[in-house]
Enzyme design. Structure first.
Site, PDB file in Angstrom:
ATOM      1  CB  THR A  23       2.941 -45.387  22.149  1.00 32.10           C
ATOM      2  OG1 THR A  23       4.121 -46.517  20.121  1.00 32.10           O
ATOM      3  CG2 THR A  23       3.432 -47.263  22.778  1.00 32.10           C
TER       4      THR A  23
ATOM      5  CG  ASP B  36       2.146 -45.505  17.256  1.00 30.37           C
ATOM      6  OD1 ASP B  36       1.062 -45.074  17.320  1.00 30.37           O
ATOM      7  OD2 ASP B  36       3.043 -46.055  17.551  1.00 30.37           O
TER       8      ASP B  36
ATOM      9  CG  HIS C 219      -1.585 -30.634   5.483  1.00 30.14           C
ATOM     10  ND1 HIS C 219      -3.087 -31.899   5.133  1.00 30.14           N
ATOM     11  CD2 HIS C 219      -1.410 -31.691   6.570  1.00 30.14           C
ATOM     12  CE1 HIS C 219      -3.301 -32.494   5.432  1.00 30.14           C
ATOM     13  NE2 HIS C 219      -2.057 -33.279   6.100  1.00 30.14           N
TER      14      HIS C 219
ATOM     15  CG  HIS D  74       1.979 -40.655   9.954  1.00 31.66           C
ATOM     16  ND1 HIS D  74       0.857 -41.419   8.789  1.00 31.66           N
ATOM     17  CD2 HIS D  74       1.397 -39.556   9.870  1.00 31.66           C
ATOM     18  CE1 HIS D  74       0.883 -39.993   7.970  1.00 31.66           C
ATOM     19  NE2 HIS D  74       0.709 -39.406   8.587  1.00 31.66           N
TER      20      HIS D  74
ATOM     21  CG  ASP E 271       7.129 -45.500  20.377  1.00 36.95           C
ATOM     22  OD1 ASP E 271       6.227 -45.054  19.227  1.00 36.95           O
ATOM     23  OD2 ASP E 271       5.925 -46.200  20.989  1.00 36.95           O
TER      24      ASP E 271
HETATM   25  C1  HEM Z   1       2.715 -38.049   2.652  1.00 38.01           C
HETATM   26  C2  HEM Z   1       1.728 -37.857   2.760  1.00 38.01           C
HETATM   27  C3  HEM Z   1       1.070 -38.198   3.612  1.00 38.01           C
HETATM   28  C4  HEM Z   1      -0.260 -39.086   3.778  1.00 38.01           C
HETATM   29  C5  HEM Z   1      -1.604 -39.867   2.633  1.00 38.01           C
HETATM   30  C6  HEM Z   1      -1.221 -38.170   5.362  1.00 38.01           C
HETATM   31  C7  HEM Z   1      -2.371 -38.959   5.880  1.00 38.01           C
HETATM   32  C8  HEM Z   1      -2.621 -38.709   6.695  1.00 38.01           C
HETATM   33  C9  HEM Z   1      -4.252 -38.845   7.252  1.00 38.01           C
HETATM   34  C10 HEM Z   1      -5.077 -39.232   6.219  1.00 38.01           C
HETATM   35  C11 HEM Z   1      -4.017 -38.421   8.418  1.00 38.01           C
HETATM   36  C12 HEM Z   1      -5.760 -38.639   9.190  1.00 38.01           C
HETATM   37  C13 HEM Z   1      -6.187 -37.532   9.508  1.00 38.01           C
HETATM   38  C14 HEM Z   1      -7.447 -36.828   9.970  1.00 38.01           C
HETATM   39  O1  HEM Z   1      -8.800 -37.681   9.641  1.00 38.01           O
HETATM   40  O2  HEM Z   1      -7.755 -36.566  11.290  1.00 38.01           O
HETATM   41  C15 HEM Z   1      -2.933 -37.768   9.258  1.00 38.01           C
HETATM   42  C16 HEM Z   1      -2.995 -37.276  10.286  1.00 38.01           C
HETATM   43  C17 HEM Z   1      -1.881 -37.179  10.634  1.00 38.01           C
HETATM   44  N1  HEM Z   1      -0.152 -37.052   9.987  1.00 38.01           N
HETATM   45 FE1  HEM Z   1       0.076 -37.557   8.087  1.00 38.01          FE
HETATM   46  N2  HEM Z   1      -0.164 -37.997   6.278  1.00 38.01           N
HETATM   47  C18 HEM Z   1       1.193 -37.856   5.191  1.00 38.01           C
HETATM   48  C19 HEM Z   1       2.444 -37.257   5.507  1.00 38.01           C
HETATM   49  C20 HEM Z   1       1.862 -36.897   7.019  1.00 38.01           C
HETATM   50  C21 HEM Z   1       3.724 -36.462   6.961  1.00 38.01           C
HETATM   51  C22 HEM Z   1       4.642 -34.975   6.524  1.00 38.01           C
HETATM   52  C23 HEM Z   1       3.389 -35.263   8.073  1.00 38.01           C
HETATM   53  C24 HEM Z   1       4.605 -34.695   8.991  1.00 38.01           C
HETATM   54  C25 HEM Z   1       5.817 -34.080   9.187  1.00 38.01           C
HETATM   55  C26 HEM Z   1       2.294 -36.021   8.561  1.00 38.01           C
HETATM   56  C27 HEM Z   1       1.306 -35.775  10.051  1.00 38.01           C
HETATM   57  C28 HEM Z   1       0.677 -36.478  10.441  1.00 38.01           C
HETATM   58  C29 HEM Z   1       0.016 -35.940  12.366  1.00 38.01           C
HETATM   59  C30 HEM Z   1       1.250 -35.886  13.204  1.00 38.01           C
HETATM   60  C31 HEM Z   1      -1.678 -36.679  11.868  1.00 38.01           C
HETATM   61  C32 HEM Z   1      -1.824 -36.616  13.258  1.00 38.01           C
HETATM   62  C33 HEM Z   1      -3.406 -35.657  13.550  1.00 38.01           C
HETATM   63  C34 HEM Z   1      -3.587 -36.765  14.691  1.00 38.01           C
HETATM   64  O3  HEM Z   1      -3.646 -37.098  15.351  1.00 38.01           O
HETATM   65  O4  HEM Z   1      -4.934 -35.135  14.491  1.00 38.01           O
HETATM   66  N3  HEM Z   1       1.850 -36.000   7.855  1.00 38.01           N
HETATM   67  N4  HEM Z   1      -1.829 -38.106   7.437  1.00 38.01           N
END
Ligand code: HEM
Ligand SMILES: *[C@@H]1O[C@H](CO)[C@@H](O)[C@H](O)[C@H]1NC(C)=O
Ligand SMILES: *[C@@H]1O[C@H](CO)[C@@H](O)[C@H](O)[C@H]1NC(C)=O
Length: 361
Positions: A218, A216, A70, A198, A223
């Site tokens: 896990t 998922d 972000h 993710h 994984d």
């Molecule tokens: C490309 C489109 C992407 C979209 C639309 C997207 C969207 C989201 C959304 C909506 C969440 C849930 C947030 C919440 O409600 O707390 C999420 C979680 C997360 N995203 Fe993405 N994401 C994208 C790409 C990425 C990228 C590139 C990364 C890292 C390199 C990433 C890492 C994560 C991680 C680690 C979580 C989990 C956060 C937590 O468990 O608190 N995402 N993402």
């Protein structure tokens, strides 16, 4: 003359060349490649204990990995081409201008981790941009089977607030997401590779009634389960259902983003997605490569100092090949790569189970 000693000598020579030469002795007695890296040993010990609750792959780890994205994706070549300010990429602006950026809709929820991280960055006198990428790299190294991400230090602490609407939303179409990612320098394949993240993820805000719902089964393992389970036919909502950016998931207690669903089945992305399932090392290597790019959006990597040797060697993978969750068969997979068949996976034994939420800490 025997070949053995010659071979041994050659192997030694290779080892000597390959091993990075420690050049700096830090005040704490540790050595690293450059004196400018020493401070990161102290940051490492502090955040492992006090931010990641003893080097866990838990909520703060997941949030820290998300924050790397972000912050970094706040960069638009198109805006620059129009003569406007397009953002500084991985520049720490999401922390320096949190009053602006955390109010962007797509940044909903990141204020928690920004405020949790800020005191550590201030205490150690490191730039916000460096800190955010360092915390993400250290955090994901805590996940079993995780990557060892490159870490380059030296980003300026000066930044401007990113323009709004640069962070993808889960309700965006694949075409919209691919166009946005291309504008920041990423191909479709690289965008898929980034979504490996993710596999250590949960949601709090898309359906706020069920915080901690993982993507998922896990969420503390790096994984391929996320890649497999996202391709299962959706059958239910884990909460009260049908929120903007949410689609049906295949398992009780599991959450599915609309964007993950659509990208995994998109003809431009499906073969890359499927290809990551079969080989753990390939998946990890691809993630390491693309994260090196993400962490330096808006920067010249050659102008930064390589402090990668501070990043811990991740915990070994304590899992085998990916599996189909109990109760599922290959018929439940929406195989979407026309060029190659979906790999054969075993099904976990036993009756269908529910996935536990990621506990808040
Ligand atoms: C490309 C489109 C992407 C979209 C639309 C997207 C969207 C989201 C959304 C909506 C969440 C849930 C947030 C919440 O409600 O707390 C999420 C979680 C997360 N995203 Fe993405 N994401 C994208 C790409 C990425 C990228 C590139 C990364 C890292 C390199 C990433 C890492 C994560 C991680 C680690 C979580 C989990 C956060 C937590 O468990 O608190 N995402 N993402
Ligand atoms: C970075 O900038 C913030 C203000 O955005 C400031 O509070 C902090 O002290 C600065 N850190 C360093 C290391 O200069
Ligand atoms: C579902 O909605 C009902 C009624 O609005 C509410 O009481 C309940 O807490 C919600 N449950 C979940 C899991 O969202």
């Amino acid at each position: 003359m025997s070949f053995k000693p010659l071979f041994a000598l050659a192997a030694l020579a290779v080892a000597v060349i390959a091993a990075p030469q420690p050049r700096a002795l830090c005040p704490n007695g540790k050595t690293t490649t450059h004196a400018a890296c020493c401070v990161w040993f102290d940051v490492l010990d502090d955040i492992q204990e006090n931010l990641f609750d003893g080097a866990e792959c838990g909520e703060e780890t997941h949030e820290s990995l998300r924050l790397t994205f972000h912050d970094a994706i706040g960069f638009s070549q198109e805006l620059f081409n129009e003569g406007k300010f397009g953002g500084g990429g991985a520049d720490g602006s999401i922390m320096a201008f949190s009053d602006i950026e955390t109010n962007f809709h797509a940044n909903d929820g990141v204020d928690d981790i920004v405020e949790a991280q800020r005191p550590f960055a201030l205490a150690h006198g490191v730039s916000f941009g460096d800190f955010i990428q360092f915390a993400g790299a250290v955090g994901v190294s805590n996940c079993a089977g995780g990557p060892r991400l490159q870490f380059l230090a030296g980003r300026s602490n000066h930044s401007q607030a990113s323009p709004d609407l640069l962070v993808p939303e889960p309700s965006d179409s694949p075409s919209t997401i691919f166009a946005r990612m291309a504008d920041a320098g990423f191909t479709i394949e690289e965008t898929v590779d980034l979504l490996i993240s993710h596999t250590v993820a949960a949601q709090d805000r898309v359906d706020p009634t069920i915080p901690g719902t993982p993507f998922d089964s896990t969420p503390s393992q790096f994984d391929a389960q996320f890649l497999v389970e996202t391709l299962l036919t959706g059958t239910l909502f884990p909460g009260n259902g049908s929120n903007v950016g949410e689609v049906q998931s295949p398992l009780h207690g599991e959450f599915r983003l609309q964007s993950d669903f659509a990208i995994s089945r998109d003809s431009r992305a499906a073969c890359e997605w499927q290809s990551l399932i079969v080989n753990h090392n390939t998946m990890v290597t691809k993630f390491e490569s693309v994260m090196a790019r993400l962490a330096t959006v808006g920067h010249n990597p050659n102008a930064l100092t390589d402090c990668s040797d501070i990043i811990p060697v991740p915990k070994a993978a304590n899992f085998g090949a990916p599996t189909l969750p109990a109760g599922k068969t290959l018929k439940d997979i929406d195989a979407s790569c026309r060029a190659s068949p979906f790999p054969t996976l075993k099904t976990d034994p036993g009756p269908a189970t529910s996935i536990a939420a990621v506990p808040p800490s």
